[in-house]
Design an enzyme around this catalytic site. Structure first.
Site, short mmCIF file in Angstrom:
data_model
loop_
_atom_site.label_atom_id
_atom_site.label_comp_id
_atom_site.label_asym_id
_atom_site.label_seq_id
_atom_site.Cartn_x
_atom_site.Cartn_y
_atom_site.Cartn_z
CE LYS A 105 -3.68 7.81 3.07
NZ LYS A 105 -3.07 6.43 2.91
CG ASN A 106 0.04 7.95 1.56
OD1 ASN A 106 -0.55 7.49 2.43
ND2 ASN A 106 -0.31 7.98 0.04
CB CYS B 10 -5.86 -3.82 0.47
SG CYS B 10 -5.49 -2.89 -0.96
NE ARG C 88 -1.46 -1.83 -1.43
CZ ARG C 88 -1.59 -0.64 -1.10
NH1 ARG C 88 -2.80 -0.54 -0.35
NH2 ARG C 88 -1.12 0.35 -0.73
CD GLN D 56 11.17 -5.97 -5.34
OE1 GLN D 56 12.15 -5.27 -5.74
NE2 GLN D 56 10.78 -7.24 -5.86
CG ASP E 149 -2.67 6.94 -4.41
OD1 ASP E 149 -1.91 7.31 -3.34
OD2 ASP E 149 -2.85 5.86 -4.43
CB ILE F 64 0.25 1.61 -9.81
CG1 ILE F 64 0.88 2.91 -10.71
CG2 ILE F 64 0.96 1.28 -8.40
CD1 ILE F 64 2.30 2.72 -10.72
NE ARG G 113 -7.48 3.04 5.95
CZ ARG G 113 -6.79 1.90 5.28
NH1 ARG G 113 -7.68 1.03 4.65
NH2 ARG G 113 -5.52 1.79 5.42
#
Ligand code: EPZ
Length: 430
Positions: free
Chosen positions: A22-23, A117, A122, A126, A305, A327, A397
């Protein structure tokens, strides 16, 4: 609101096909706007995030032709606007990849500023730092970010934070800039490499993706291409942890084992047997799982993740484990949900202490974000009794046919869309 009802206790056994990442798909879809020629994307995951991004691009004139569920042709020669509506970015943050893609090709882009989120604030400072270093003017106007440049020049940029999104966004803009840009302290995730390879297949000149330094020699034009997306290592890892948590025996097919190294080593530390093949990995979990310590890190470290999937599995290990989330500042909320299933966890800032218990008990829980939702399904499959996971739109998603794939492995999980359907399912699955 759609929900999953899950009856726990069955070890997951069998083989499951892993889809496209997905990413990687989100960056590749956005980057396909950078040429006026047709781009064919294969092994595209059919998930909500990718479908919404395709809709956002159609909204500015991009032609999207579905060849089949996992193949799409995109042609951006008829783009009539460089402004992406807030509604799309509200649905998926990754619409902001169109900032870099449109800036690179048209020297102008306007995209709604993404909010925070569930897992953290987030920021995108940058991304903005990179666009400005390339010579773009970046302004904020009524909640929209506007990037524009007469020309994009070469630069030597050092990111203050290792950011997947900023690396990808700035790499796209630099791909069609003048001169050679050097980016340091970049993200090295497999999907960053996949997007760089995709751009190179369109004629870009990007070297070093996957290392700490990426060199990009800008080109004036990019051409069409046909490209197949890499397998999704997070989807694969999710099923691998599902095997571990349910004491099962699962082989994930169509994966790149190299991308799963951190996950494989953690599963071995837990006491699982892991067998690697060319494009598959088998995870067998028989006896008691052992506790361990894990810290999430940028690739090649243990992926954030995969942190919720790991945390759920640790909650039924025989001992005390420590999870450090380095993270995102708010990625432990799912632990409140598994506490309701009997888990013994304590959170102190970015550190969670998880004392393993014999088994979780089924309960009603909420999917708070994509990966937390998948982790709660793993918890339900491992628990005694019945679990209902609410807000499963988060799971859709990023996971294609998630319940169907779990059922194919022997998991008892059904989607229900009403209270009446839920009661009927309860009767049926017991
Ligand atoms: C990508 O998000 C992924 N999303 C996330 O996956 C993943 O968790 C994350 O990378 C880390 O691997 C997509 O690829 C669409 P980051 P991204 O920029 O790019 C800070 C999923 O479940 N930061 O690498 O937004 C940030 O706050 C999703 O599929 C800044 O400070 O993540 C975070 O602490 C969830 N300034 C850290 O860097 C910036 O300008 C890493 O974020 C950008 C980021």
């Amino acid at each position: 609101m759609d929900r999953y009802i899950i009856k726990g206790g069955n070890p997951l056994v069998g083989e499951v096909e892993i889809g496209g990442a997905k990413n990687a798909a989100l960056g590749i879809i956005a980057a396909s706007i950078m040429t006026d020629e047709t781009v064919t994307i294969e092994n595209l995951p059919d998930v909500n995030d990718t479908n919404v991004l395709l809709e956002a691009m159609q909204g500015i004139g991009v032609r999207v032709m579905r060849i089949d569920r996992h193949t799409v042709k995109i042609n951006a020669s008829s783009v009539f606007s460089h402004c992406i509506e807030y509604d799309y970015i509200r649905k998926i943050r990754a619409s902001y990849y169109l900032l870099g893609a449109l800036l690179g090709k048209y020297r102008h882009a306007e995209v709604a500023l993404p909010g925070g989120c569930k897992i953290g604030s987030r920021p995108i400072d940058q991304h903005i730092k990179g666009f400005k270093a390339l010579g773009a003017k970046v302004t904020l106007n009524h909640g929209n970010i506007i990037t524009e440049a007469d020309q994009l020049r070469s630069t030597h940029l050092y990111f203050d934070v290792v950011s997947v999104g900023a690396t990808i966004n700035v790499m796209m803009a630099a791909a069609m800039s003048e001169g050679t840009t050097i980016m340091e302290n970049v993200a090295k995730e497999p999907h960053v490499v996949d997007i760089a390879n995709f751009l190179n297949s369109m004629g870009a000149k990007i070297r070093g993706a996957g290392t700490n330094v990426i060199r990009i020699t800008g080109v004036r034009k990019l051409h069409g291409t046909t490209y197949s997306i890499i397998p999704d290592q997070i989807e694969a890892g999710t099923f691998m942890f599902a095997a571990a948590a349910t004491r099962g025996d699962v082989t994930v097919l169509n994966v790149i084992p190299k991308h799963l190294e951190a996950t494989i080593y953690k599963l071995i530390e837990l006491g699982c047997e892991v067998e690697e093949f060319d494009d598959a990995v088998r995870v067998v979990s028989k006896g008691n799982l052992k506790p361990t310590t894990v810290k999430t890190l940028p690739y090649t470290g243990f992926p954030t993740d995969m942190q919720p999937q790991m945390g759920v599995t640790l909650s039924i290990c025989s001992g005390t484990s420590i999870v450090i989330e380095s993270i995102f500042e708010n990625r432990f909320k799912y632990l409140d949900e598994i506490k309701r299933m009997g888990a013994d966890v304590q959170v102190d800032g970015t550190t969670a202490t998880i004392r393993g218990i014999d088994h979780l008990c089924g309960a009603n829980v909420n999917a708070l974000d994509l990966r937390a939702g998948a982790a709660l399904c793993i918890a339900g499959l491992a628990a005694e009794g019945t679990t209902v996971v609410d807000d499963i739109h988060y799971i859709k998603r990023g996971y294609e046919k998630f319940d169907e794939k779990l059922r194919s492995l022997g998991g008892i999980i059904e989607e229900v869309d009403s209270e009446r359907a839920l009661q009927k399912a309860r009767m049926r699955i017991g």
